[in-house]
Design a protein around this motif. Structure first.
Motif, PDB file in Angstrom:
ATOM      1  N   LYS A 299       0.796  -1.265  -0.050  1.00  0.00           N
ATOM      2  CA  LYS A 299       0.091  -0.044   0.176  1.00  0.00           C
ATOM      3  C   LYS A 299       0.839   1.221   0.054  1.00  0.00           C
ATOM      4  N   ILE A 300       1.834   1.052   0.758  1.00  0.00           N
ATOM      5  CA  ILE A 300       2.862   2.337   0.881  1.00  0.00           C
ATOM      6  C   ILE A 300       3.309   2.731  -0.579  1.00  0.00           C
ATOM      7  N   VAL A 301       3.746   1.753  -1.174  1.00  0.00           N
ATOM      8  CA  VAL A 301       4.402   1.844  -2.563  1.00  0.00           C
ATOM      9  C   VAL A 301       3.373   2.267  -3.571  1.00  0.00           C
ATOM     10  N   GLN A 302       2.170   1.685  -3.700  1.00  0.00           N
ATOM     11  CA  GLN A 302       1.209   2.100  -4.413  1.00  0.00           C
ATOM     12  C   GLN A 302       0.655   3.564  -4.293  1.00  0.00           C
ATOM     13  N   ASP A 303       0.612   3.762  -3.058  1.00  0.00           N
ATOM     14  CA  ASP A 303       0.098   5.098  -2.866  1.00  0.00           C
ATOM     15  C   ASP A 303       1.399   6.202  -3.141  1.00  0.00           C
ATOM     16  N   GLU A 304       2.426   5.939  -2.927  1.00  0.00           N
ATOM     17  CA  GLU A 304       3.434   6.878  -3.497  1.00  0.00           C
ATOM     18  C   GLU A 304       3.658   6.986  -4.868  1.00  0.00           C
ATOM     19  N   CYS A 305       3.491   5.877  -5.528  1.00  0.00           N
ATOM     20  CA  CYS A 305       3.629   5.822  -6.805  1.00  0.00           C
ATOM     21  C   CYS A 305       2.609   6.544  -7.680  1.00  0.00           C
ATOM     22  N   ARG A 306       1.385   6.278  -7.216  1.00  0.00           N
ATOM     23  CA  ARG A 306       0.055   6.986  -7.644  1.00  0.00           C
ATOM     24  C   ARG A 306       0.130   8.497  -7.580  1.00  0.00           C
ATOM     25  N   GLY A 307       0.879   9.071  -6.425  1.00  0.00           N
ATOM     26  CA  GLY A 307       1.038  10.213  -6.364  1.00  0.00           C
ATOM     27  C   GLY A 307       2.144  10.998  -6.997  1.00  0.00           C
ATOM     28  N   LEU A 308       3.204  10.098  -7.478  1.00  0.00           N
ATOM     29  CA  LEU A 308       4.243  10.593  -8.294  1.00  0.00           C
ATOM     30  C   LEU A 308       3.826  10.168  -9.818  1.00  0.00           C
ATOM     31  N   GLU A 309       2.599   9.700 -10.163  1.00  0.00           N
ATOM     32  CA  GLU A 309       2.240   9.296 -11.600  1.00  0.00           C
ATOM     33  C   GLU A 309       3.257   8.352 -12.222  1.00  0.00           C
ATOM     34  N   ILE A 310       3.679   7.447 -11.560  1.00  0.00           N
ATOM     35  CA  ILE A 310       4.660   6.461 -11.992  1.00  0.00           C
ATOM     36  C   ILE A 310       4.205   4.941 -11.962  1.00  0.00           C
ATOM     37  N   GLU A 311       4.504   4.423 -12.973  1.00  0.00           N
ATOM     38  CA  GLU A 311       4.390   2.616 -12.652  1.00  0.00           C
ATOM     39  C   GLU A 311       4.971   2.187 -11.348  1.00  0.00           C
ATOM     40  N   VAL A 312       4.362   1.213 -10.679  1.00  0.00           N
ATOM     41  CA  VAL A 312       5.006   0.618  -9.639  1.00  0.00           C
ATOM     42  C   VAL A 312       5.970  -0.337 -10.333  1.00  0.00           C
ATOM     43  N   PRO A 313       7.328  -0.231  -9.859  1.00  0.00           N
ATOM     44  CA  PRO A 313       8.310  -1.145 -10.140  1.00  0.00           C
ATOM     45  C   PRO A 313       8.099  -2.725  -9.784  1.00  0.00           C
ATOM     46  N   ARG A 314       8.886  -3.508 -10.203  1.00  0.00           N
ATOM     47  CA  ARG A 314       9.017  -5.013  -9.571  1.00  0.00           C
ATOM     48  C   ARG A 314       9.799  -4.903  -8.477  1.00  0.00           C
ATOM     49  N   LEU A 315       9.144  -5.237  -7.328  1.00  0.00           N
ATOM     50  CA  LEU A 315       9.568  -5.167  -5.901  1.00  0.00           C
ATOM     51  C   LEU A 315      10.364  -6.271  -5.398  1.00  0.00           C
ATOM     52  N   SER A 316      11.069  -6.142  -4.537  1.00  0.00           N
ATOM     53  CA  SER A 316      11.767  -7.338  -3.841  1.00  0.00           C
ATOM     54  C   SER A 316      12.154  -7.000  -2.339  1.00  0.00           C
ATOM     55  N   ILE A 317      12.077  -8.004  -1.568  1.00  0.00           N
ATOM     56  CA  ILE A 317      12.448  -7.737  -0.051  1.00  0.00           C
ATOM     57  C   ILE A 317      13.304  -8.707   0.395  1.00  0.00           C
ATOM     58  N   GLU A 318      14.067  -8.378   1.583  1.00  0.00           N
ATOM     59  CA  GLU A 318      14.923  -9.206   2.271  1.00  0.00           C
ATOM     60  C   GLU A 318      14.541  -9.529   3.574  1.00  0.00           C
ATOM     61  N   PRO A 319      13.827 -10.325   3.851  1.00  0.00           N
ATOM     62  CA  PRO A 319      13.269 -10.703   5.346  1.00  0.00           C
ATOM     63  C   PRO A 319      14.429 -10.614   6.366  1.00  0.00           C
ATOM     64  N   GLY A 320      15.666 -11.097   6.012  1.00  0.00           N
ATOM     65  CA  GLY A 320      16.565 -11.229   7.051  1.00  0.00           C
ATOM     66  C   GLY A 320      16.497 -12.420   7.879  1.00  0.00           C
ATOM     67  N   ARG A 321      16.518 -12.285   9.283  1.00  0.00           N
ATOM     68  CA  ARG A 321      16.582 -13.220  10.354  1.00  0.00           C
ATOM     69  C   ARG A 321      15.091 -13.814  10.206  1.00  0.00           C
ATOM     70  N   ALA A 322      14.010 -13.200   9.790  1.00  0.00           N
ATOM     71  CA  ALA A 322      12.991 -13.576   9.880  1.00  0.00           C
ATOM     72  C   ALA A 322      12.362 -15.110   9.818  1.00  0.00           C
TER      73      ALA A 322
END
Length: 466
Positions: A299-322
């Motif tokens: 939601k954070i990324v989608q909201d920011e991209c909407r405000g900037l009028e850009i496409e949402v990039p392909r996202l990745s994460i690194e959960p680390g120790r989880a």
């Protein structure tokens, strides 16, 4: 609640009561389920993990030993894979990596994050698809960069201008094109220990967005013929319990992402939000579930991209120790129990075990808190506040700073510490010429050695003296 004294809880009237978050248990034999792997439970006082009684495992493999719950590991990997189904999820090799674990990561559909030649060696030995490997590090040498490129590593996360130059030279020499992400610092400090908060400006990682170095790094990568600009990489810290810290960071990183498009005419296809999600080491920790993290971060990324009028990039994460953190516990044998009289009539019970800072440096290094339990019998004795310490010649050799144990804890008891999957074996040492413990996987009542116990022959193998 415990009484608080201005000099700290240890000086409160009435003797030792422990920190406020640590309350005397009704039953000192019981497990706090949130601190342990999903298969861990007690049967008549005996700790059972993966269908294996810890006492039986110790009878075969001795102590200290790391016990890795394979089913729990795979379930946590699956939970992140499924919750972040539209992302690429990178398992943190630095948390714990061996050949078998690299294969589990591949089998569960995750990518792999490495940050050293040794970690890359393990990944390649496991025949991990190099296209799904990300390579981190703030000081990658020319030989290790050359090997990573030649191996077909999918992405290298660049961390300095010197590294960009090295990488451009290597790709030209090898006539190859290398995917690159640019690590940026967003000026956001995670609410965590200073040493593991990695996104504020005064630290060794990444290019500063504020100073303009990040934009310059992107421009240089884009201009290098052998480098394929994938996107920006941001990591705000470690042991993070919710997505709130990502909001400001994502906003700043996405603004840079949009600026690159506007000023350089380049649409970067990817973005890595980092991660470093936390786990419960004690009852004071309350980590979020993967599904909640995924929903909030998306939601954070989608909201920011909407405000900037850009496409949402392909996202990745690194959960680390989880993923691996809660899947492992460490088992010790108690050697001595020593009540020590303190000021005001208080008594601290020191419980010494046959390991210590050589197999878990995090308590000494990060002031980390852990829990523990008696693992091979039930006790009817009341709880006493204890400190579990190691056998090394250091006053700071503490394994568990504060925990309630049965008052009859005695030499020969088995003691198990949960939440030791991340960084404990990875950071283990031969301090005092200790031998590093084995890692034993348990599943469906079976045990399997993933890493054998070191021997004195191992210890002497690098000693070339006559």
């Amino acid at each position: 609640m415990s009484t608080t004294h201005e000099a700290g809880w240890a000086h409160a009237p009435g003797g030792l009561r422990g920190p406020n978050w640590l309350q005397p248990p009704t039953d000192p034999n019981a497990l706090v389920a949130s601190l342990w792997s999903s298969t861990a439970h007690k049967e008549d006082g005996d700790l059972v993990v993966g269908g294996v009684a810890v006492a039986d495992l110790v009878a075969e493999h001795n102590t200290p030993a790391y016990v890795l719950d394979e089913a729990d590991f795979r379930a946590r990997a699956q939970a992140f894979r499924d919750a972040f189904a539209d992302y690429d999820v990178y398992y943190a090799g630095k948390a714990f990596l061996c050949t078998s674990v690299a294969r589990w990561v591949a089998e569960e559909g995750l990518s792999l994050d490495v940050c050293s030649p040794g970690e890359l060696t393990i990944a390649l030995r496991a025949q991990f698809d190099p296209a799904r490997i990300g390579y981190h590090g703030n000081n990658k040498t020319h030989p290790e960069l050359r090997r990573a490129v030649a191996s077909g590593v999918g992405r290298i996360v660049v961390d300095s201008f010197a590294e960009i130059e090295r990488l451009a030279q290597i790709t030209e020499e090898l006539d190859l094109v290398q995917g690159v992400m640019v690590r940026v610092t967003a000026g956001v400090e995670a609410h965590t220990h200073e040493y593991i908060a990695t996104a504020h400006e005064d630290q060794k990682f990444g290019f500063s967005i504020t100073s303009g170095d990040a934009f310059d790094a992107v421009r240089r990568v884009e201009a290098a013929p052998g480098l394929r600009l994938l996107g920006l990489h941001s990591h705000i810290g470690s042991q993070i319990f919710d997505a709130s810290g990502f909001e400001v960071a994502a906003r700043r990183v996405l603004r840079l992402h949009a600026r690159v498009g506007d000023e350089l005419g380049v649409t970067m296809p990817e973005m890595d939000l980092g991660g470093g999600f936390g786990i419960a080491y004690t009852t004071q920790d309350d980590p979020s579930e993967p599904a909640r993290l995924a929903s909030e971060m998306t939601k954070i990324v989608q909201d920011e991209c909407r405000g900037l009028e850009i496409e949402v990039p392909r996202l990745s994460i690194e959960p680390g120790r989880a993923i691996v953190g809660p899947s492992m516990c460490t088992v010790y044998t108690v050697g001595t129990v020593k009540p020590v009289a303190l000021d005001g009539g208080a008594v601290r019970t020191y419980v010494s075990v046959d390991g210590g800072m050589s197999d878990n440096i995090r308590t000494a290094l990060y002031d980390a808190d852990y829990s523990c339990t008696i693992a091979a019998r039930a006790s009817a004795a009341p709880p006493v506040l204890a400190r579990v310490v190691g056998k090394h010649c250091e006053a700071g050799d503490i394994v568990v700073r504060d925990e309630f144990l049965p008052a009859d804890v005695a030499p020969g008891d088995l003691l198990a510490v949960p939440g030791t999957g991340a960084y404990c074996r990875s950071m283990a040492s031969n301090y005092n010429h200790a031998l590093r413990p084995p890692v034993i996987a348990v599943r469906d009542g079976e045990t399997r050695v993933l890493l054998r116990r070191e021997t004195e022959d191992d210890l002497l193998a690098t000693d070339v003296g006559a």
